[in-house]
Design an enzyme around this catalytic site. Structure first.
Site, PDB file in Angstrom:
ATOM      1  N   THR A  80       0.803  -1.230   0.000  1.00 17.51           N
ATOM      2  CA  THR A  80       0.000   0.000   0.000  1.00 17.51           C
ATOM      3  C   THR A  80       0.833   1.277   0.000  1.00 17.51           C
ATOM      4  OG1 THR A  80      -0.197  -0.347   2.387  1.00 17.51           O
ATOM      5  CG2 THR A  80      -2.056  -1.041   1.030  1.00 17.51           C
ATOM      6  N   GLY A 119      12.719  17.841  -2.906  1.00 21.80           N
ATOM      7  CA  GLY A 119      13.051  19.271  -2.891  1.00 21.80           C
ATOM      8  C   GLY A 119      14.029  19.630  -3.995  1.00 21.80           C
ATOM      9  N   HIS A 173      35.464   3.483 -26.220  1.00 22.34           N
ATOM     10  CA  HIS A 173      35.955   4.851 -26.308  1.00 22.34           C
ATOM     11  C   HIS A 173      35.294   5.556 -27.491  1.00 22.34           C
ATOM     12  CE1 HIS A 173      38.689   8.220 -26.085  1.00 22.34           C
ATOM     13  NE2 HIS A 173      38.844   8.132 -27.398  1.00 22.34           N
TER      14      HIS A 173
HETATM   15  P1  FAD Z   1       3.080   2.959  -4.104  1.00 21.37           P
HETATM   16  O1  FAD Z   1       3.689   3.235  -5.409  1.00 21.37           O
HETATM   17  O2  FAD Z   1       2.820   4.100  -3.185  1.00 21.37           O
HETATM   18  O3  FAD Z   1       1.711   2.197  -4.419  1.00 21.37           O
HETATM   19  C1  FAD Z   1       0.792   1.865  -3.422  1.00 21.37           C
HETATM   20  C2  FAD Z   1      -0.586   1.804  -4.029  1.00 21.37           C
HETATM   21  O4  FAD Z   1      -1.472   1.218  -3.090  1.00 21.37           O
HETATM   22  C3  FAD Z   1      -1.170   3.169  -4.356  1.00 21.37           C
HETATM   23  O5  FAD Z   1      -1.605   3.212  -5.685  1.00 21.37           O
HETATM   24  C4  FAD Z   1      -2.350   3.314  -3.386  1.00 21.37           C
HETATM   25  O6  FAD Z   1      -3.430   4.033  -3.933  1.00 21.37           O
HETATM   26  C5  FAD Z   1      -2.722   1.876  -3.162  1.00 21.37           C
HETATM   27  N1  FAD Z   1      -3.431   1.624  -1.889  1.00 21.37           N
HETATM   28  C6  FAD Z   1      -3.059   2.015  -0.647  1.00 21.37           C
HETATM   29  N2  FAD Z   1      -3.921   1.522   0.271  1.00 21.37           N
HETATM   30  C7  FAD Z   1      -4.846   0.801  -0.418  1.00 21.37           C
HETATM   31  C8  FAD Z   1      -5.970   0.019  -0.042  1.00 21.37           C
HETATM   32  N3  FAD Z   1      -6.312  -0.155   1.245  1.00 21.37           N
HETATM   33  N4  FAD Z   1      -6.694  -0.571  -1.026  1.00 21.37           N
HETATM   34  C9  FAD Z   1      -6.355  -0.436  -2.322  1.00 21.37           C
HETATM   35  N5  FAD Z   1      -5.294   0.263  -2.724  1.00 21.37           N
HETATM   36  C10 FAD Z   1      -4.534   0.867  -1.788  1.00 21.37           C
HETATM   37  N6  FAD Z   1      11.499   6.177  -6.567  1.00 21.37           N
HETATM   38  C11 FAD Z   1      12.469   5.808  -7.415  1.00 21.37           C
HETATM   39  O7  FAD Z   1      12.986   4.686  -7.307  1.00 21.37           O
HETATM   40  N7  FAD Z   1      12.899   6.634  -8.433  1.00 21.37           N
HETATM   41  C12 FAD Z   1      12.374   7.867  -8.602  1.00 21.37           C
HETATM   42  O8  FAD Z   1      12.778   8.586  -9.514  1.00 21.37           O
HETATM   43  C13 FAD Z   1      11.349   8.293  -7.714  1.00 21.37           C
HETATM   44  N8  FAD Z   1      10.788   9.509  -7.865  1.00 21.37           N
HETATM   45  C14 FAD Z   1       9.781   9.886  -7.018  1.00 21.37           C
HETATM   46  C15 FAD Z   1       9.230  11.157  -7.180  1.00 21.37           C
HETATM   47  C16 FAD Z   1       8.212  11.593  -6.337  1.00 21.37           C
HETATM   48  C17 FAD Z   1       7.624  12.969  -6.514  1.00 21.37           C
HETATM   49  C18 FAD Z   1       7.718  10.715  -5.322  1.00 21.37           C
HETATM   50  C19 FAD Z   1       6.589  11.148  -4.415  1.00 21.37           C
HETATM   51  C20 FAD Z   1       8.255   9.454  -5.149  1.00 21.37           C
HETATM   52  C21 FAD Z   1       9.302   9.028  -5.996  1.00 21.37           C
HETATM   53  N9  FAD Z   1       9.908   7.775  -5.857  1.00 21.37           N
HETATM   54  C22 FAD Z   1      10.924   7.402  -6.693  1.00 21.37           C
HETATM   55  C23 FAD Z   1       9.476   6.819  -4.808  1.00 21.37           C
HETATM   56  C24 FAD Z   1       8.555   5.740  -5.413  1.00 21.37           C
HETATM   57  O9  FAD Z   1       7.456   6.363  -6.017  1.00 21.37           O
HETATM   58  C25 FAD Z   1       8.087   4.776  -4.326  1.00 21.37           C
HETATM   59  O10 FAD Z   1       9.209   4.254  -3.644  1.00 21.37           O
HETATM   60  C26 FAD Z   1       7.314   3.630  -4.944  1.00 21.37           C
HETATM   61  O11 FAD Z   1       6.187   4.089  -5.647  1.00 21.37           O
HETATM   62  C27 FAD Z   1       6.860   2.647  -3.853  1.00 21.37           C
HETATM   63  O12 FAD Z   1       6.132   1.609  -4.443  1.00 21.37           O
HETATM   64  P2  FAD Z   1       5.011   0.821  -3.628  1.00 21.37           P
HETATM   65  O13 FAD Z   1       4.452  -0.177  -4.579  1.00 21.37           O
HETATM   66  O14 FAD Z   1       5.554   0.350  -2.336  1.00 21.37           O
HETATM   67  O15 FAD Z   1       3.900   1.901  -3.249  1.00 21.37           O
HETATM   68  P1  NAI Z   2      13.699  13.124   2.086  1.00 21.83           P
HETATM   69  O1  NAI Z   2      13.698  12.270   3.291  1.00 21.83           O
HETATM   70  O2  NAI Z   2      14.561  12.797   0.940  1.00 21.83           O
HETATM   71  O3  NAI Z   2      14.085  14.620   2.522  1.00 21.83           O
HETATM   72  C1  NAI Z   2      13.352  15.372   3.471  1.00 21.83           C
HETATM   73  C2  NAI Z   2      14.219  16.525   3.992  1.00 21.83           C
HETATM   74  O4  NAI Z   2      13.393  17.423   4.743  1.00 21.83           O
HETATM   75  C3  NAI Z   2      15.348  16.060   4.909  1.00 21.83           C
HETATM   76  O5  NAI Z   2      16.572  16.568   4.436  1.00 21.83           O
HETATM   77  C4  NAI Z   2      14.936  16.638   6.267  1.00 21.83           C
HETATM   78  O6  NAI Z   2      16.049  16.967   7.063  1.00 21.83           O
HETATM   79  C5  NAI Z   2      14.140  17.878   5.878  1.00 21.83           C
HETATM   80  N1  NAI Z   2      13.187  18.354   6.893  1.00 21.83           N
HETATM   81  C6  NAI Z   2      12.352  17.621   7.678  1.00 21.83           C
HETATM   82  N2  NAI Z   2      11.616  18.425   8.485  1.00 21.83           N
HETATM   83  C7  NAI Z   2      11.977  19.706   8.225  1.00 21.83           C
HETATM   84  C8  NAI Z   2      11.579  20.991   8.739  1.00 21.83           C
HETATM   85  N3  NAI Z   2      10.635  21.135   9.659  1.00 21.83           N
HETATM   86  N4  NAI Z   2      12.187  22.097   8.224  1.00 21.83           N
HETATM   87  C9  NAI Z   2      13.135  21.981   7.266  1.00 21.83           C
HETATM   88  N5  NAI Z   2      13.555  20.790   6.746  1.00 21.83           N
HETATM   89  C10 NAI Z   2      12.978  19.666   7.225  1.00 21.83           C
HETATM   90  O7  NAI Z   2      12.167  13.227   1.660  1.00 21.83           O
HETATM   91  P2  NAI Z   2      11.452  13.728   0.314  1.00 21.83           P
HETATM   92  O8  NAI Z   2      12.328  14.622  -0.473  1.00 21.83           O
HETATM   93  O9  NAI Z   2      10.126  14.239   0.760  1.00 21.83           O
HETATM   94  O10 NAI Z   2      11.253  12.388  -0.494  1.00 21.83           O
HETATM   95  C11 NAI Z   2      10.499  11.299   0.068  1.00 21.83           C
HETATM   96  C12 NAI Z   2      10.977   9.991  -0.462  1.00 21.83           C
HETATM   97  O11 NAI Z   2      10.582   9.824  -1.812  1.00 21.83           O
HETATM   98  C13 NAI Z   2      12.482   9.861  -0.457  1.00 21.83           C
HETATM   99  O12 NAI Z   2      12.888   9.258   0.737  1.00 21.83           O
HETATM  100  C14 NAI Z   2      12.792   8.998  -1.624  1.00 21.83           C
HETATM  101  O13 NAI Z   2      12.964   7.688  -1.192  1.00 21.83           O
HETATM  102  C15 NAI Z   2      11.562   9.089  -2.506  1.00 21.83           C
HETATM  103  N6  NAI Z   2      11.936   9.784  -3.743  1.00 21.83           N
HETATM  104  C16 NAI Z   2      12.895   9.241  -4.531  1.00 21.83           C
HETATM  105  C17 NAI Z   2      13.314   9.874  -5.669  1.00 21.83           C
HETATM  106  C18 NAI Z   2      14.390   9.266  -6.478  1.00 21.83           C
HETATM  107  O14 NAI Z   2      14.722   8.109  -6.265  1.00 21.83           O
HETATM  108  N7  NAI Z   2      14.962   9.978  -7.448  1.00 21.83           N
HETATM  109  C19 NAI Z   2      12.728  11.149  -6.099  1.00 21.83           C
HETATM  110  C20 NAI Z   2      11.752  11.657  -5.168  1.00 21.83           C
HETATM  111  C21 NAI Z   2      11.369  10.977  -4.055  1.00 21.83           C
END
Ligand code: FAD
Ligand code: NAI
Length: 466
Positions: free
Chosen positions: A144, A186, A445
């Site tokens: 989830t 961020g 290369h």
């Molecule tokens: P999710 O993808 O969150 O899927 C869970 C699903 O379960 C959702 O669709 C939800 O609606 C559904 N659900 C929840 N509860 C229920 C319920 N009771 N019944 C039915 N459905 C339910 N990770 C990367 O590796 N590379 C990236 O570039 C990256 N970029 C990101 C950018 C952003 C802005 C964000 C927010 C996250 C990013 N992540 C990235 C993180 C990545 O999206 C998550 O780690 C990943 O989606 C987790 O997969 P999951 O299947 O565990 O959960």
């Molecule tokens: P994050 O955990 O990467 O960063 C959150 C930051 O907010 C930390 O540096 C923390 O110190 C700071 N923070 C917390 N409370 C604060 C406060 N009150 N004031 C100021 N700073 C504060 O979390 P983020 O960026 O929200 O991403 C969530 C998750 O999504 C990540 O952990 C990552 O796993 C996943 N993600 C992965 C991506 C990728 O793989 N390229 C891209 C985007 C998200």
């Protein structure tokens, strides 16, 4: 009677459902939203990378072509079109998941919550909480995912105060975007809107960016580069509140003994994500999340309740799509007595800023803290022919190897295509390779991959091109 019901269709859930069906299981997958693919496909990895790519092109046309002898007339920006292209990319991929469900004969249920009624029954609920259907199953897999963490005193109004989902949908470029949190979201979404012309200020609680987890050399280089691109950082500052006063958002933060206020038109709250288990019916089977809201699992991804498994963002570990996918495959294969495993040390982590930041395995600090002796080899992009030809000379590859065995323990890259280059090092670590294995492998290369080879040679202090 299903062999497996998967709750959630993100990269954890949908991959688990497909692998289970391939192995001959009768599978259902339940998704509360209309589209499959979870956070990753709908509002995470994919839409953010679409916006990063579009904004990178815009920035390059404006600032990156002059040195190549290319001049461009006036450049204009159509934000709604950029956002709708992003949505087209998302739509085609989430449609692809629906197709894969059909192809693999998986019963997929969308627009309904999955609630665990017992270890062998899952109920489908509508948004009002009415049970619309009940499904019997031998096993349940919870996938989830997670939701953004909120900050006390700040209400996400989805207009001027947004989370990552809102920051992928702005209809015009903010004049001043303030971001709370210099983590992955961020930096990625800050880069998008800064490139498109917004003034971007990132307020971070810690003294450094990227949550203090990354390699220190990489963090320093990334901060320098992002500042050069125009992003502003206020570090060691704790945001305590924000209020929208007729379209002007006033953000209050504490820095040292001082309380400061900064005004902006858009505020993005990106302070991390937390596991999501709402409406899941955990209480019906006596399953309790830990203090961080995560479901604890054993090496088979089984929770404390027989027949109930969990993977992805809802369990401990990095919140990454490919980590969820690996867990999905291993979890389902172990249900079928296949001896699969995951090497968490070989899971890469990438930040898609420009330059990209990629890492796998341990940092130097982690090795020092663990008392492990290691050698380090570093090679800059600036000494690589292809990087020079591409005008991408910023950054480096750094490889850490065991002092005695030379086995690779970690790799850290900042620079062009770091996210693609790290794959070689992740595979090498999976195979238990030494730095010499990489140093003695032929790398074509001229490619950026030669920087990886030279960094491996640098571990043994015998670089050839520097
Ligand atoms: P999710 O993808 O969150 O899927 C869970 C699903 O379960 C959702 O669709 C939800 O609606 C559904 N659900 C929840 N509860 C229920 C319920 N009771 N019944 C039915 N459905 C339910 N990770 C990367 O590796 N590379 C990236 O570039 C990256 N970029 C990101 C950018 C952003 C802005 C964000 C927010 C996250 C990013 N992540 C990235 C993180 C990545 O999206 C998550 O780690 C990943 O989606 C987790 O997969 P999951 O299947 O565990 O959960
Ligand atoms: P994050 O955990 O990467 O960063 C959150 C930051 O907010 C930390 O540096 C923390 O110190 C700071 N923070 C917390 N409370 C604060 C406060 N009150 N004031 C100021 N700073 C504060 O979390 P983020 O960026 O929200 O991403 C969530 C998750 O999504 C990540 O952990 C990552 O796993 C996943 N993600 C992965 C991506 C990728 O793989 N390229 C891209 C985007 C998200």
């Amino acid at each position: 009677m299903y062999d497996l019901i998967v709750i959630g269709s993100g990269p954890g859930g949908y991959i688990a459902a497909i692998r289970a069906a391939q192995l001959g299981m009768k599978v259902a997958c339940i998704e509360r939203y209309a589209t499959y693919g979870g956070t990753c496909l709908n509002v995470g990895c994919i839409p953010s990378k679409a916006m990063l790519n579009s904004s990178e092109r815009y920035a390059e046309i404006q600032h990156g072509l002059d040195a190549h002898g290319i001049s461009v007339g006036s450049v204009s920006l159509d934000v709604p079109k950029m956002v709708s292209r992003k949505q087209e990319v998302v739509d085609s991929l989430v449609g692809g998941v629906a197709y894969l469900f059909k192809k693999n004969k998986i019963d997929a249920f969308n627009n309904c919550w999955g609630r665990i009624a017992s270890t062998s029954k899952v109920e489908l609920l509508d948004d009002d909480g009415n049970v619309t259907q009940s499904l019997d199953t031998k096993r349940i897999l919870i996938a989830t995912g997670s939701k953004p963490i909120s900050l006390p005193g700040i209400t996400i109004d989805k207009k001027n105060i947004v989370d990552s989902t809102g920051a992928l949908e702005f209809e015009e470029v903010p004049k001043h975007l303030v971001i709370i949190g210099a983590g992955v979201i961020g930096l990625e979404l800050g880069s998008v809107w800064s490139r498109l012309g917004a003034k971007v200020t990132v307020i971070e609680y810690l003294p450094e960016i990227l949550g203090g987890r990354a390699d220190k050399d990489v963090t320093r280089e990334a901060l320098k580069s992002l500042k050069k691109q125009g992003l502003e950082f206020i570090l060691q500052a704790k945001v305590t509140g924000a209020e929208d006063k007729d379209g002007v958002v006033e953000v209050t933060y504490e820095q040292g003994d001082a309380t400061e206020t900064i005004s902006c038109d858009k505020l993005l709250v990106a302070i991390g994500r937390k596991p999501f288990t709402q409406n899941l019916g955990l209480e019906n089977v006596g399953l309790t999340p830990n203090k961080r809201g995560q479901l604890e699992v054993d090496k088979n991804f089984k929770t404390s309740v027989d027949g109930i498994y969990a993977i992805g963002d809802v369990i401990p570990g990095p919140m990454l799509a490919h980590k969820a996918e690996e867990e999905a495959v291993v979890c389902v294969e172990r249900m079928n007595d296949i001896g699969a495993h995951i090497n968490y040390d070989a899971i890469p982590d990438i930040v898609y800023t420009e330059p990209e930041i990629a890492s796998v395995g341990k940092t130097a600090q982690e090795l020092k803290d663990a008392g492990i002796e290691f050698k380090s080899g570093k090679f800059p992009y600036s000494a690589n022919g292809r990087a020079k030809a591409m005008d991408a000379t910023g950054g480096f590859v750094k490889i850490l190897a065991d002092a005695k065995t030379d086995r690779i323990l970690g790799a850290h890259i900042i620079g062009k295509s770091a996210g693609d280059l790290i794959a070689e090092l992740a595979v090498s670590m999976e195979f238990g390779a030494s730095s010499e294995d990489i140093a003695r492998s032929s790398h074509a290369h001229p490619t950026l991959a030669e920087i990886v080879k030279e960094a491996a040679l640098a571990v043994d202090k015998r670089t050839l091109n520097m």
